[in-house]
Design an enzyme around this catalytic site. Structure first.
Site, PDB file in Angstrom:
ATOM      1  N   ASP A  22       0.789  -1.250   0.000  1.00  0.00           N
ATOM      2  CA  ASP A  22       0.000   0.000   0.000  1.00  0.00           C
ATOM      3  C   ASP A  22       0.817   1.295   0.000  1.00  0.00           C
ATOM      4  OD1 ASP A  22      -1.981  -1.904   0.208  1.00  0.00           O
ATOM      5  OD2 ASP A  22      -2.862  -1.138   2.059  1.00  0.00           O
ATOM      6  N   LYS A 120      -6.950  -5.166  -2.976  1.00  0.00           N
ATOM      7  CA  LYS A 120      -7.718  -5.720  -1.847  1.00  0.00           C
ATOM      8  C   LYS A 120      -8.659  -4.664  -1.287  1.00  0.00           C
ATOM      9  CE  LYS A 120      -3.994  -4.399   1.230  1.00  0.00           C
ATOM     10  NZ  LYS A 120      -4.733  -3.322   1.891  1.00  0.00           N
ATOM     11  N   CYS A 165      -2.203  -2.701   7.527  1.00  0.00           N
ATOM     12  CA  CYS A 165      -2.054  -3.617   6.394  1.00  0.00           C
ATOM     13  C   CYS A 165      -0.763  -4.433   6.437  1.00  0.00           C
ATOM     14  CB  CYS A 165      -2.227  -2.854   5.093  1.00  0.00           C
ATOM     15  SG  CYS A 165      -3.941  -2.282   4.930  1.00  0.00           S
TER      16      CYS A 165
HETATM   17  C1  VGL Z   1      -4.664   0.772   5.663  1.00  0.00           C
HETATM   18  C2  VGL Z   1      -6.222   1.721   7.049  1.00  0.00           C
HETATM   19  C3  VGL Z   1      -7.184   1.589   6.082  1.00  0.00           C
HETATM   20  C4  VGL Z   1      -3.253   0.343   5.466  1.00  0.00           C
HETATM   21  C5  VGL Z   1      -5.620   0.624   4.685  1.00  0.00           C
HETATM   22  O1  VGL Z   1      -2.785   0.287   4.304  1.00  0.00           O
HETATM   23  O2  VGL Z   1      -2.586   0.051   6.484  1.00  0.00           O
HETATM   24  N1  VGL Z   1      -4.976   1.310   6.843  1.00  0.00           N
HETATM   25  N2  VGL Z   1      -6.875   1.040   4.905  1.00  0.00           N
END
Ligand code: VGL
Ligand code: ZN
Length: 217
Positions: A22, A120, A165
């Site tokens: 991410d 995802k 994540c």
């Molecule tokens: C994430 C919060 C919401 C992350 C993704 O990538 O850690 N955190 N969505």
């Protein structure tokens, strides 16, 4: 690094895969869910990636109006929680909406040899911090099957955010039977309500090993 540790470098082999979690505009400075110093992971990850033949990246990839957005729950604010059918859900600012600029991977990543980008969190009513299994605890993303088909044994997790994540991905990698490392200085956390300390504790309990980028060679 101490001499004792230097003798124990973690070797990258043909069955090792780097997972870059991410590293998307929404989680970088100026983004809607900016992780403090999130951009600092980029040069560390770029450097690490040069040593890995196998790299997989992930992309948080939500529908508009996703269940994890505070804006989808009347009267709720970001970082509050709600109880959903699959358990407690932290609510976030709108982020990583499919096809948006914020959902794009950082343009400063330099990993042209990455082999797979796995998306995802694309089911409207289910979140997915983990790159392996959605938050309902049962819907698979297919990543474990892919890595097993590619004969991967060791997983090195980097990216954003350490306490969400990254942690969930690493814990699920262990559950799927991979030897699992998290490279701490290649990650940054959100740290809401003690989440960062808890994540490291849970990862240790699951058998995930915490290392630094300098330990890999
Ligand atoms: C994430 C919060 C919401 C992350 C993704 O990538 O850690 N955190 N969505
Ligand atoms: Zn998300």
């Amino acid at each position: 690094m101490s001499a004792a540790l230097a003798a124990e470098k973690v070797k990258i082999a043909g069955d090792s895969v780097l997972i870059v979690v991410d590293v998307q505009n929404c989680f970088l400075p100026g983004g809607s869910l900016a992780v403090k110093d999130g951009d600092k992971v980029v040069p560390v990850i770029n450097r690490l990636a040069k040593n890995f033949a196998n790299v997989v990246m992930t992309q948080d990839w939500h529908t508009a109006g996703h269940v994890s957005f505070a804006s989808s729950h009347a009267g709720k604010k970001p970082f509050e929680t709600v109880d959903l059918a699959y358990g407690k859900q932290v609510l976030w600012p709108d982020h990583c909406v499919q096809g948006s600029d914020g959902a794009s991977l950082s343009k400063d990543l330099s990993i042209p040899h990455a082999q797979l980008v796995i998306r995802k969190g694309f089911h409207k009513d289910v979140d997915s911090y983990s790159a392996f299994t959605e938050a309902d605890g049962k819907t698979s993303t297919g990543l474990a099957g892919y890595l097993k088909a590619r004969k991967m044994k060791r997983v090195f997790v980097t990216g954003l955010a350490t306490d969400f994540c990254v942690a969930w991905t690493a814990t699920d990698a262990r559950k799927a039977g991979f030897e699992t490392y998290v490279i701490e200085d290649a990650c940054r956390g959100i740290d809401t309500q003690g989440s960062l300390a808890k994540a490291w504790k849970d990862m240790a309990k699951a058998g995930v090993k915490k290392i630094q980028s300098g330990d890999v060679g």
